[in-house]
Design an enzyme around this catalytic site. Structure first.
Site, mmCIF file in Angstrom:
data_model
loop_
_atom_site.group_PDB
_atom_site.id
_atom_site.type_symbol
_atom_site.label_atom_id
_atom_site.label_comp_id
_atom_site.label_asym_id
_atom_site.label_seq_id
_atom_site.Cartn_x
_atom_site.Cartn_y
_atom_site.Cartn_z
ATOM 1 C CG HIS A 164 -1.760 1.250 1.320
ATOM 2 N ND1 HIS A 164 -2.713 1.572 0.385
ATOM 3 C CD2 HIS A 164 -1.754 2.264 2.220
ATOM 4 C CE1 HIS A 164 -3.273 2.722 0.719
ATOM 5 N NE2 HIS A 164 -2.711 3.165 1.817
ATOM 6 C CB CYS A 165 3.636 2.293 2.018
ATOM 7 S SG CYS A 165 2.617 2.178 3.496
ATOM 8 C CB ILE A 166 6.937 1.422 -1.673
ATOM 9 C CG1 ILE A 166 7.465 1.164 -0.260
ATOM 10 C CG2 ILE A 166 8.084 1.894 -2.554
ATOM 11 C CD1 ILE A 166 8.532 0.109 -0.194
ATOM 12 C CG ASP A 209 3.299 6.340 0.955
ATOM 13 O OD1 ASP A 209 2.094 6.157 0.722
ATOM 14 O OD2 ASP A 209 3.864 5.879 1.957
#
Length: 456
Positions: A286-288, A291
């Site tokens: 979900h992040c890299i 973001d």
């Protein structure tokens, strides 16, 4: 009481602050967690283990029922721990958001994805805040944990909550503390990872720091919510940029006949000045993958171009297509046939090894691209039995993991190692496959050598 780092600060007199501060210190405050997924559920467990009563909120009624029955639906989270907390009266999950007023501290752990135009999608944050505003009461601490761009807590969340007529810093207290979960990491869990905390004013800072000090080994107070929001983006952009670098190096070294994994393994023996990152078929989780776009979008408000970050994004998002091109060339060279009409088995659809999380997994993009080129695909993943609906790959919903057997492997023209789960017999795969395209260096790590292996 305020944490030691804030004892010297002259905190304004505020009766609701004193009451909530005392409740947190005595562990009588009730903690609410909104969003019982990969972030919220571990956080809820950690709070119960610290002695707080927790009320978990989720819009998915089926998920709520499963969690209350001790079934977490997330492989690395032990449902028995939740059931134990529930039996002790420390945990309950609910889909009834009118009960938000029962919580003294509410921690928001909802998704912050991207739109189809790669812009921040804060709809989950906004809709959650609108519901919260209906039930907000004086004396509550509200903390956003969802990853987002600097300014979200102040510019988006606070105005919606203040539509209740209550004021941040006086009636209720608002903070931001970014989640730092790493699903499947055997060395670090929620309680052992330091927690960055930023508050909307000194009272919110003191309360949020006191709460998280009771939950985790160490807190890291920062000067504002915007600073805390920037910390999380910086952590993940750092990883995205370095992964892009090694992805580009892989392409360059491949052209030179050099194995990038061998280069990295040798380089990391230097005890200073080098941190190993590894190439792959694309970014997942979900992040890299997400973001960096939150920062580039916000930077445009200040007329600043984030060229370095955007270049890294371009390199990383191009990797799935490069992998498919490599498969096509390998099939032509080794099998004297093209992708059109070929059968390809994809090993692993989770975004990283040994987890059951497929969010933003490059494997899903690889399947779509392979099928666009005329191939038919199946997948095997020991942790994901069936693909559920996703916004970007709706056509894959309902597909099920096949059994990995000698006959099944032999029936495919190529096997693509997209996620290097430990629970796969790579020796059997290599022995029976016609061609193995390895994006994770899994075969080499298992000591397997063959002309049938093509690194991608």
């Amino acid at each position: 009481m305020p944490p030691p780092a804030l004892e010297q600060a002259e905190l304004p007199e505020n009766a609701v602050f004193k009451k909530l501060s005392a409740a947190i210190g005595e562990r009588t405050a009730r903690v609410g967690v909104i969003g019982l997924g990969y972030v919220g559920l571990p956080l809820a467990i950690t709070a119960t283990q610290a002695g707080f009563a927790v009320l978990g909120f989720d819009i998915d009624v089926d998920r709520v029922e499963c969690i209350n029955a001790g079934e977490t639906m997330i492989r690395h989270i032990d449902g028995a721990v939740l059931k134990q907390a529930s039996d002790k009266g420390l945990f309950e999950a609910t889909a009834d958001f009118s009960r938000l007023s029962e919580a003294d501290a509410v921690l928001i752990c909802v998704p912050t994805p991207l739109t189809r135009h790669r812009e921040p999608d804060l709809s989950f944050v906004s809709s959650t805040a609108a519901v919260m505003a209906q039930y907000l009461r004086a004396g509550q601490l509200i903390v956003l944990e969802s990853t987002t761009y600097p300014g979200t807590t102040d510019e988006v969340l606070r105005p919606i909550l203040e539509e209740s007529g209550l004021k941040s810093g006086h009636d209720f207290f608002l903070a931001f503390s970014p989640e730092r979960e790493d699903p499947g990491n055997p060395d670090y869990g929620t309680s052992t990872i330091p927690k960055v905390v930023g508050g909307d004013g000194p009272l919110a800072m003191a309360l949020a720091d006191a709460l998280y000090s009771a939950l985790v080994a160490r807190t890291v107070p920062v000067s504002s919510t915007a600073t805390a929001e920037a910390v999380k983006l910086t952590e993940n952009i750092f990883r995205a940029v370095n992964i892009a670098l090694v992805n580009e190096l892989k392409i360059v070294y491949e052209a030179m006949g050099i194995d990038v994994w061998e280069v990295i393994d040798a380089a990391k023996t230097k005890p200073f000045g080098f941190m190993p990152f590894y190439p792959g078929p694309g970014l997942g989780g979900h992040c890299i993958p997400i973001d960096p776009f939150y920062l580039t979008w916000k930077a445009r408000e200040y007329e600043i171009s984030t060229r370095f970050v955007e270049l890294a994004g371009e390199i990383n998002t191009s990797m799935p297509r490069r992998v498919v091109d490599k498969i096509a060339r390998a099939m032509d060279e080794h099998l004297r046939r093209g992708l059109n009409g070929a059968r390809v088995l994809v090993l692993g659809v989770a975004y990283k090894k040994n987890v059951d999380d497929k969010r933003e997994s490059p494997s899903l993009k690889l399947i779509d691209l392979l099928e666009e080129r005329g191939a038919s695909t199946d997948y095997h993943d020991p942790h994901i039995a069936e693909l559920t609906m996703s916004r970007e790959h709706p056509g894959l919903a309902g597909r099920r993991s096949i059994s990995l057997t000698v006959s099944s492997v032999a029936s495919y023209d190529a096997v693509l190692i997209a996620t290097d789960h430990d629970g796969v017999d790579y020796g059997m795969v290599l022995e029976n496959a016609k061609l193995v395209v390895d994006t994770r260096n899994a075969c080499a790590r298992h000591g397997l050598i063959s002309e049938k292996i093509v690194k991608a």
